[in-house]
Design an enzyme around this catalytic site. Structure first.
Site, mmCIF file in Angstrom:
data_model
loop_
_atom_site.group_PDB
_atom_site.id
_atom_site.type_symbol
_atom_site.label_atom_id
_atom_site.label_comp_id
_atom_site.label_asym_id
_atom_site.label_seq_id
_atom_site.Cartn_x
_atom_site.Cartn_y
_atom_site.Cartn_z
ATOM 1 N N PHE A 117 0.857 -1.186 0.000
ATOM 2 C CA PHE A 117 0.000 0.000 0.000
ATOM 3 C C PHE A 117 0.899 1.245 0.000
ATOM 4 O O PHE A 117 1.892 1.287 0.722
ATOM 5 C CB PHE A 117 -0.869 -0.034 1.264
ATOM 6 N N ASP A 182 1.395 -5.848 8.485
ATOM 7 C CA ASP A 182 0.330 -4.878 8.272
ATOM 8 C C ASP A 182 -0.965 -5.670 8.134
ATOM 9 O O ASP A 182 -1.112 -6.475 7.206
ATOM 10 C CB ASP A 182 0.611 -4.062 7.000
ATOM 11 N N TYR A 207 -10.997 1.211 10.682
ATOM 12 C CA TYR A 207 -12.189 1.733 9.984
ATOM 13 C C TYR A 207 -12.616 0.862 8.815
ATOM 14 O O TYR A 207 -13.608 1.147 8.167
ATOM 15 C CB TYR A 207 -11.967 3.183 9.511
ATOM 16 N N LYS A 208 -11.868 -0.220 8.548
ATOM 17 C CA LYS A 208 -12.249 -1.154 7.475
ATOM 18 C C LYS A 208 -13.139 -2.234 8.093
ATOM 19 O O LYS A 208 -14.272 -1.949 8.437
ATOM 20 C CB LYS A 208 -10.992 -1.687 6.795
ATOM 21 N N ARG A 351 -12.945 -3.570 -6.997
ATOM 22 C CA ARG A 351 -12.834 -4.405 -5.794
ATOM 23 C C ARG A 351 -14.231 -4.620 -5.219
ATOM 24 O O ARG A 351 -15.003 -3.672 -5.064
ATOM 25 C CB ARG A 351 -11.955 -3.724 -4.731
HETATM 26 C C1 LIG Z 1 -5.994 1.272 4.523
HETATM 27 C C2 LIG Z 1 -4.536 1.008 4.631
HETATM 28 C C3 LIG Z 1 -3.676 1.927 5.268
HETATM 29 C C4 LIG Z 1 -4.209 3.229 5.815
HETATM 30 O O1 LIG Z 1 -3.287 3.954 6.563
HETATM 31 P P1 LIG Z 1 -3.747 5.213 7.437
HETATM 32 O O2 LIG Z 1 -2.496 5.807 7.882
HETATM 33 O O3 LIG Z 1 -4.588 4.684 8.569
HETATM 34 O O4 LIG Z 1 -4.543 6.119 6.556
HETATM 35 C C5 LIG Z 1 -2.332 1.577 5.383
HETATM 36 N N1 LIG Z 1 -1.859 0.404 4.880
HETATM 37 C C6 LIG Z 1 -2.672 -0.485 4.260
HETATM 38 C C7 LIG Z 1 -2.128 -1.773 3.750
HETATM 39 C C8 LIG Z 1 -4.028 -0.196 4.100
HETATM 40 O O5 LIG Z 1 -4.821 -1.072 3.482
#
Ligand SMILES: *Cc1c(COP(=O)(O)O)cnc(C)c1O
Length: 378
Positions: A117, A182, A207-208, A351
């Protein structure tokens, strides 16, 4: 292909069906719970109560609020296979990843996935530059030769592919290389069992699949055995032992609280506690079983014109699938007009996430039926 009546029958037999009523849901088919989960009724009520507590109790509320990041962390721990006292709810994933990575990396290459990500990659690029370390972006499994830190996503945010958490954890331990997982797309989506597999460090979103609401704070996990040795690079007053004895030199708390920094967002932290509790109540084993069944139905009902871009083996997929179509962006917009909410990822990926706490089998069937109606007959 199974009929709509088959989907109705699966809903009638679903042991988790009643959990749907525990959410505030608009009249749409929601297949984007891996971006932003839905709102639990308990969370709406809890935030209203906290708002009242703030209004009437004012600063006295802090007697109760000081422990909130730890309480929410314990609720998340129950969902990811960690022990109480090993998880704290604070900051964003981006900031928590930086804190952990900077705390454990001393020298050697920083290894991550090429398809990580973006925010994960940016954090590691920045750290590598500041430390004069090599950043190695791997296409396959991590190469541990000369590595000083590995950061790995448990479930790929695009394809939904599950990484080999037990195997990679074991290899890194054998090689003595610190490893941060992660868990953004796995916390609340599938069993993680961190302690069972000996994983010591992790970060993840709330939040997911944990349904804690927009901008709810992330979680940070450090196994008990590692806590005392590690120091956050951000020395903040919420990490300080005897926080209100203000004239003392910095001396962080012995436990997971040492990874706090500044004042936590109390309303949002409470939402994490509620979301994680609801997930734990349903149970990760039952949620995973329903998620696999929902995704199987979805794949079975996929129109021929779209191609599956996720692993075909259910054991290697998380709770969402990616599908490809040259007109993916237009199709996503048309689905939203037809009250089906997926999401689009450039250049050609849609998705589709199932969230077993509130997605029904008929939702999946109807969504694929509406997608088929948007495509030319094959
Ligand atoms: C959604 C997501 C994030 C989000 O990071 P924030 O700092 O909370 O905005 C980070 N890494 C991955 C793999 C994600 O899917």
């Amino acid at each position: 292909m199974r009929s709509r009546a088959d989907a109705e029958r699966l809903d009638a037999e679903d042991p988790l069906a009643a959990f749907r009523e525990r959410f505030v849901l608009p009249k749409v088919i929601y297949l984007d719970g891996n971006s932003l989960g839905a709102q639990p009724v308990a969370t709406r009520d809890r935030i209203a109560a906290l708002s009242e507590q703030w209004a009437t109790g004012l600063v006295r509320g802090w007697d109760e609020w000081l422990d909130a990041p730890r309480r929410a962390g314990d609720a998340v721990a129950a969902v990811i296979g960690a022990h109480p006292g090993e998880v704290i709810c604070t900051d964003s994933v981006t900031v928590n990843l930086y804190k952990l990575a900077a705390a454990v990396h001393t020298d050697g290459a920083i290894v991550a996935q090429r398809r990580a990500f973006p925010t994960d990659r940016y954090v590691l690029e920045g750290l590598a530059e500041a430390r004069g370390a090599e950043l190695r972006l791997a296409a396959g499994e991590p190469d541990l030769d000369g590595a000083g830190l590995v950061v790995w996503s448990h479930v790929d945010y695009r394809s939904g592919e599950i990484a080999d958490l037990p195997g990679i954890t074991w290899r890194c331990r054998e090689a003595g290389v610190p490893l941060i997982w992660d868990l953004c797309h796995s916390a609340g989506a599938l069993p993680v069992d961190l302690a069972t597999h000996g994983a010591e460090l992790a970060v993840g979103c709330t939040y997911k699949y944990l349904n804690a609401g927009p901008g709810s704070p992330a979680f940070l996990y450090v196994a008990h055995a590692r806590q005392a040795q590690l120091r956050s690079p951000i020395w903040g007053w919420f990490a300080q032992r005897d926080q209100f004895d203000m004239e003392r030199a910095y001396d962080p708390q012995p436990g997971i609280e040492r990874f706090l920094a500044g004042t936590p967002p109390i309303l949002a932290v409470a939402a994490v506690e509620e979301g994680a509790r609801l997930t734990a109540e349903a149970g990760m084993t039952a949620l995973r079983a329903k998620s696999v069944a929902l995704v199987e139905l979805l794949i079975e009902c996929l129109p021929d014109a779209v191609a599956l871009a996720s692993p075909s083996d259910p054991a290697r997929r998380g709770s969402h699938v990616a599908v490809r179509h040259p007109d993916a962006e237009r199709l996503t917009a048309q689905l939203i007009e037809a009250d089906v909410i997926p999401d689009f990822r450039t250049p050609d990926v849609i998705r589709l996430a199932v969230t077993p706490l509130y997605t029904r089998f008929v939702d999946v069937w109807d969504a694929m039926d509406r997608l088929r109606a948007l495509l030319p007959p094959s």
